[in-house]
Enzyme design. Sequence first.
Site, mmCIF file in Angstrom:
data_model
loop_
_atom_site.group_PDB
_atom_site.id
_atom_site.type_symbol
_atom_site.label_atom_id
_atom_site.label_comp_id
_atom_site.label_asym_id
_atom_site.label_seq_id
_atom_site.Cartn_x
_atom_site.Cartn_y
_atom_site.Cartn_z
ATOM 1 N N ASP A 71 0.783 -1.234 0.000
ATOM 2 C CA ASP A 71 0.000 0.000 0.000
ATOM 3 C C ASP A 71 0.815 1.285 0.000
ATOM 4 O O ASP A 71 0.553 2.199 -0.765
ATOM 5 C CB ASP A 71 -0.918 0.022 1.228
ATOM 6 C CG ASP A 71 -1.740 -1.243 1.376
ATOM 7 O OD1 ASP A 71 -1.602 -2.143 0.545
ATOM 8 O OD2 ASP A 71 -2.531 -1.321 2.316
ATOM 9 N N GLU B 186 3.368 -8.745 11.873
ATOM 10 C CA GLU B 186 2.936 -8.373 10.526
ATOM 11 C C GLU B 186 4.143 -8.111 9.630
ATOM 12 O O GLU B 186 4.193 -8.540 8.477
ATOM 13 C CB GLU B 186 2.047 -7.130 10.622
ATOM 14 C CG GLU B 186 1.386 -6.703 9.341
ATOM 15 C CD GLU B 186 0.517 -5.472 9.525
ATOM 16 O OE1 GLU B 186 -0.065 -5.020 8.522
ATOM 17 O OE2 GLU B 186 0.413 -4.947 10.658
#
Length: 409
Positions: free
Chosen positions: A157, A379
């Site tokens: 992103d 993550e």
Amino acid sequence: MNVTRERASTVLAGNWLGASTVPSRSLYPHQWSWDSAFIAFGLRHLSPERARRELLTLFSAQWADGRVPHIVFDPDTPAEAYFPGPSFWHAGRTSGLVQPPVHARAALAVHEAEPDHAFLAALYPQLVAWHDHLRTHRDAGGRGLVAIVHPWESGMDNSPVWDRSLERVPPATGFVRRDLEHGAPGDRPSDDDYGRYVRLAAEYRDSGYRDIGRFAVEDPGFNALLADAELALAEIAEELGLPSAGHREAAARVEKALQETLWDDAAGFFFARDVHTGSLTREYTCAGLLPLVLPGLAVAPALLATATGPRFRLGRVHGVPSYDLTAPGFDPGRYWRGPSWFNVGWLVRQGLLRHGEHVLAARLRDDLVETASRTGFAEYVDPLTGAGHGTRSFSWTAALTVDLLSERT
């Protein structure tokens, strides 16, 4: 059972909703497209039935035009838990964007773990429609490459590679960021960047999801994964007794276009291309390494030299840095601007194996497993120190750890 594998299995069980797996109970409380594909790679070792269900649930939300939406919203999750939620998209229970097409490779892997021709037969036409959608609607440059219309579609992103193309997009205002309730601001995109993402998504929605808008970029990572997915579709077709040559030809066309359009021989790297300006964006990001997954890649030796050189130091840092270690803007903790992500490390390792780099692949595998276990399945991580960032108990980190451990044994 190996302790790390058992802990990873517990993460996946905790994130299971009954028909699909959320990436994170807090930060990402719905089903995400390419997350589910990576999750299926791990679930196939624990419960092939759950792995099949994961992919079938995702494809049950496929649009009539063939697109596979990047989010399938869980109706039992409060609307305020995530922004932009279902009311933003005006698309029923899904978003209107897409993510990289890694699903055919995942479906094939699930079948190989526990052969199920009925599963392949059900999913095959949907996978074909998905790839056809990308070829039909997204060849904005007319070169046989897919263009993404939003940074979120890359799966990466906040990568610096989008910055120049986003300069022409004014940030939206008046919305509440839910991600900052679950993640440190220093790890997340800036308010201006997030505002630009929201503006682009709203414009795409308001156009009736017509391609192409003011952001259109040919991403080497997305296109490499599409070519690999076509190779996987060829294998699926052969399993089903169907013609496969068309899929291999489609993969070859994308690979040829990748090398002719996005490869810079002097730099030894694949760069993204802004379709509107026609120029390459010369930022060294992990997306430019993903063509290594293609076994016939002619420029693989030069790309491997870049991967092991000072910009990425593959095998000498933790995982695969998402951004050039030598760049002034490198940030080891901020979303896709430096940290290493486990799915990228897993994909690059597949590429190393396909090009005979077994020693380096083994080193990367061992690092990924150790780092995932030590950080509580973070993550993403700092590539220099291995410190965990983002949310913990992250599903694809856990799933890909299971896959690596299962392969080792």
